[in-house]
Design a protein around this motif. Sequence first.
Motif, PDB file in Angstrom:
ATOM      1  N   ALA A  92       0.836  -1.206   0.000  1.00 14.22           N
ATOM      2  CA  ALA A  92       0.000   0.000   0.000  1.00 14.22           C
ATOM      3  C   ALA A  92       0.866   1.250   0.000  1.00 14.22           C
ATOM      4  O   ALA A  92       0.558   2.228  -0.693  1.00 14.22           O
ATOM      5  N   ASP A  93       1.956   1.245   0.769  1.00 14.78           N
ATOM      6  CA  ASP A  93       2.864   2.403   0.780  1.00 14.78           C
ATOM      7  C   ASP A  93       3.467   2.645  -0.599  1.00 14.78           C
ATOM      8  O   ASP A  93       3.548   3.783  -1.060  1.00 14.78           O
ATOM      9  N   ALA A  94       3.879   1.563  -1.262  1.00 16.02           N
ATOM     10  CA  ALA A  94       4.478   1.705  -2.595  1.00 16.02           C
ATOM     11  C   ALA A  94       3.457   2.222  -3.606  1.00 16.02           C
ATOM     12  O   ALA A  94       3.761   3.095  -4.423  1.00 16.02           O
ATOM     13  N   LEU A  95       2.235   1.692  -3.551  1.00 15.76           N
ATOM     14  CA  LEU A  95       1.190   2.159  -4.476  1.00 15.76           C
ATOM     15  C   LEU A  95       0.816   3.609  -4.188  1.00 15.76           C
ATOM     16  O   LEU A  95       0.630   4.407  -5.115  1.00 15.76           O
ATOM     17  N   SER A  96       0.705   3.952  -2.914  1.00 12.61           N
ATOM     18  CA  SER A  96       0.378   5.320  -2.540  1.00 12.61           C
ATOM     19  C   SER A  96       1.448   6.286  -3.048  1.00 12.61           C
ATOM     20  O   SER A  96       1.144   7.356  -3.574  1.00 12.61           O
ATOM     21  N   MET A 103      -6.525  10.392  -0.687  1.00 15.29           N
ATOM     22  CA  MET A 103      -7.092   9.595  -1.777  1.00 15.29           C
ATOM     23  C   MET A 103      -6.096   8.539  -2.240  1.00 15.29           C
ATOM     24  O   MET A 103      -6.476   7.397  -2.495  1.00 15.29           O
ATOM     25  N   ALA A 104      -4.824   8.897  -2.316  1.00 16.18           N
ATOM     26  CA  ALA A 104      -3.804   7.926  -2.714  1.00 16.18           C
ATOM     27  C   ALA A 104      -3.751   6.771  -1.722  1.00 16.18           C
ATOM     28  O   ALA A 104      -3.642   5.607  -2.113  1.00 16.18           O
ATOM     29  N   ARG A 105      -3.853   7.051  -0.443  1.00 12.34           N
ATOM     30  CA  ARG A 105      -3.816   6.011   0.583  1.00 12.34           C
ATOM     31  C   ARG A 105      -5.037   5.099   0.464  1.00 12.34           C
ATOM     32  O   ARG A 105      -4.924   3.875   0.514  1.00 12.34           O
ATOM     33  N   ILE A 106      -6.227   5.674   0.286  1.00  7.96           N
ATOM     34  CA  ILE A 106      -7.453   4.879   0.169  1.00  7.96           C
ATOM     35  C   ILE A 106      -7.388   3.976  -1.062  1.00  7.96           C
ATOM     36  O   ILE A 106      -7.684   2.781  -0.984  1.00  7.96           O
ATOM     37  N   VAL A 107      -6.990   4.523  -2.196  1.00  7.46           N
ATOM     38  CA  VAL A 107      -6.895   3.737  -3.431  1.00  7.46           C
ATOM     39  C   VAL A 107      -5.878   2.615  -3.268  1.00  7.46           C
ATOM     40  O   VAL A 107      -6.132   1.469  -3.641  1.00  7.46           O
ATOM     41  N   GLU A 127      -4.821   1.076  -0.544  1.00 12.95           N
ATOM     42  CA  GLU A 127      -5.312   0.027   0.349  1.00 12.95           C
ATOM     43  C   GLU A 127      -6.373  -0.830  -0.331  1.00 12.95           C
ATOM     44  O   GLU A 127      -6.389  -2.054  -0.170  1.00 12.95           O
ATOM     45  N   ARG A 128      -7.246  -0.209  -1.106  1.00 19.70           N
ATOM     46  CA  ARG A 128      -8.266  -0.982  -1.823  1.00 19.70           C
ATOM     47  C   ARG A 128      -7.647  -1.871  -2.895  1.00 19.70           C
ATOM     48  O   ARG A 128      -8.084  -3.009  -3.095  1.00 19.70           O
ATOM     49  N   LEU A 129      -6.639  -1.365  -3.586  1.00 20.10           N
ATOM     50  CA  LEU A 129      -5.957  -2.175  -4.591  1.00 20.10           C
ATOM     51  C   LEU A 129      -5.267  -3.378  -3.958  1.00 20.10           C
ATOM     52  O   LEU A 129      -5.342  -4.492  -4.477  1.00 20.10           O
ATOM     53  N   VAL A 130      -4.612  -3.170  -2.830  1.00 14.72           N
ATOM     54  CA  VAL A 130      -3.943  -4.276  -2.138  1.00 14.72           C
ATOM     55  C   VAL A 130      -4.958  -5.337  -1.745  1.00 14.72           C
ATOM     56  O   VAL A 130      -4.748  -6.530  -1.969  1.00 14.72           O
ATOM     57  N   GLU A 131      -6.076  -4.930  -1.190  1.00 17.00           N
ATOM     58  CA  GLU A 131      -7.095  -5.894  -0.771  1.00 17.00           C
ATOM     59  C   GLU A 131      -7.675  -6.638  -1.975  1.00 17.00           C
ATOM     60  O   GLU A 131      -7.897  -7.843  -1.934  1.00 17.00           O
ATOM     61  N   HIS A 132      -7.907  -5.925  -3.062  1.00 16.37           N
ATOM     62  CA  HIS A 132      -8.437  -6.560  -4.267  1.00 16.37           C
ATOM     63  C   HIS A 132      -7.452  -7.596  -4.815  1.00 16.37           C
ATOM     64  O   HIS A 132      -7.845  -8.706  -5.167  1.00 16.37           O
ATOM     65  N   LEU A 133      -6.187  -7.223  -4.894  1.00 13.91           N
ATOM     66  CA  LEU A 133      -5.171  -8.156  -5.387  1.00 13.91           C
ATOM     67  C   LEU A 133      -5.084  -9.389  -4.487  1.00 13.91           C
ATOM     68  O   LEU A 133      -4.948 -10.513  -4.967  1.00 13.91           O
TER      69      LEU A 133
END
Length: 82
Positions: A14-18, A36-40, A42-48
Amino acid sequence: MAEEMKPADPTEIADALSHALRYDGRRRVHDADELMARIVAERLVEHLRRCGFRLVRCGAGAALPDTSQHRHPNTDRQPGDG
């Protein structure tokens, strides 16, 4: 000899994606705020994770890719473009 790989921690992912959503290389982009970057991220990590993806992290001695030669996607934009 092959490097030892370990599962990546979801917080690290999540840190890297953010970071990727907020920066282009070392240059700050202002089209996504930090919350918004943090929320996105975290959601991407959970989806993956739900989709069965497994990300691994290389050892501390692994060389990072050099992205300094990458062109910025808006390099060729002219004022007034879309």
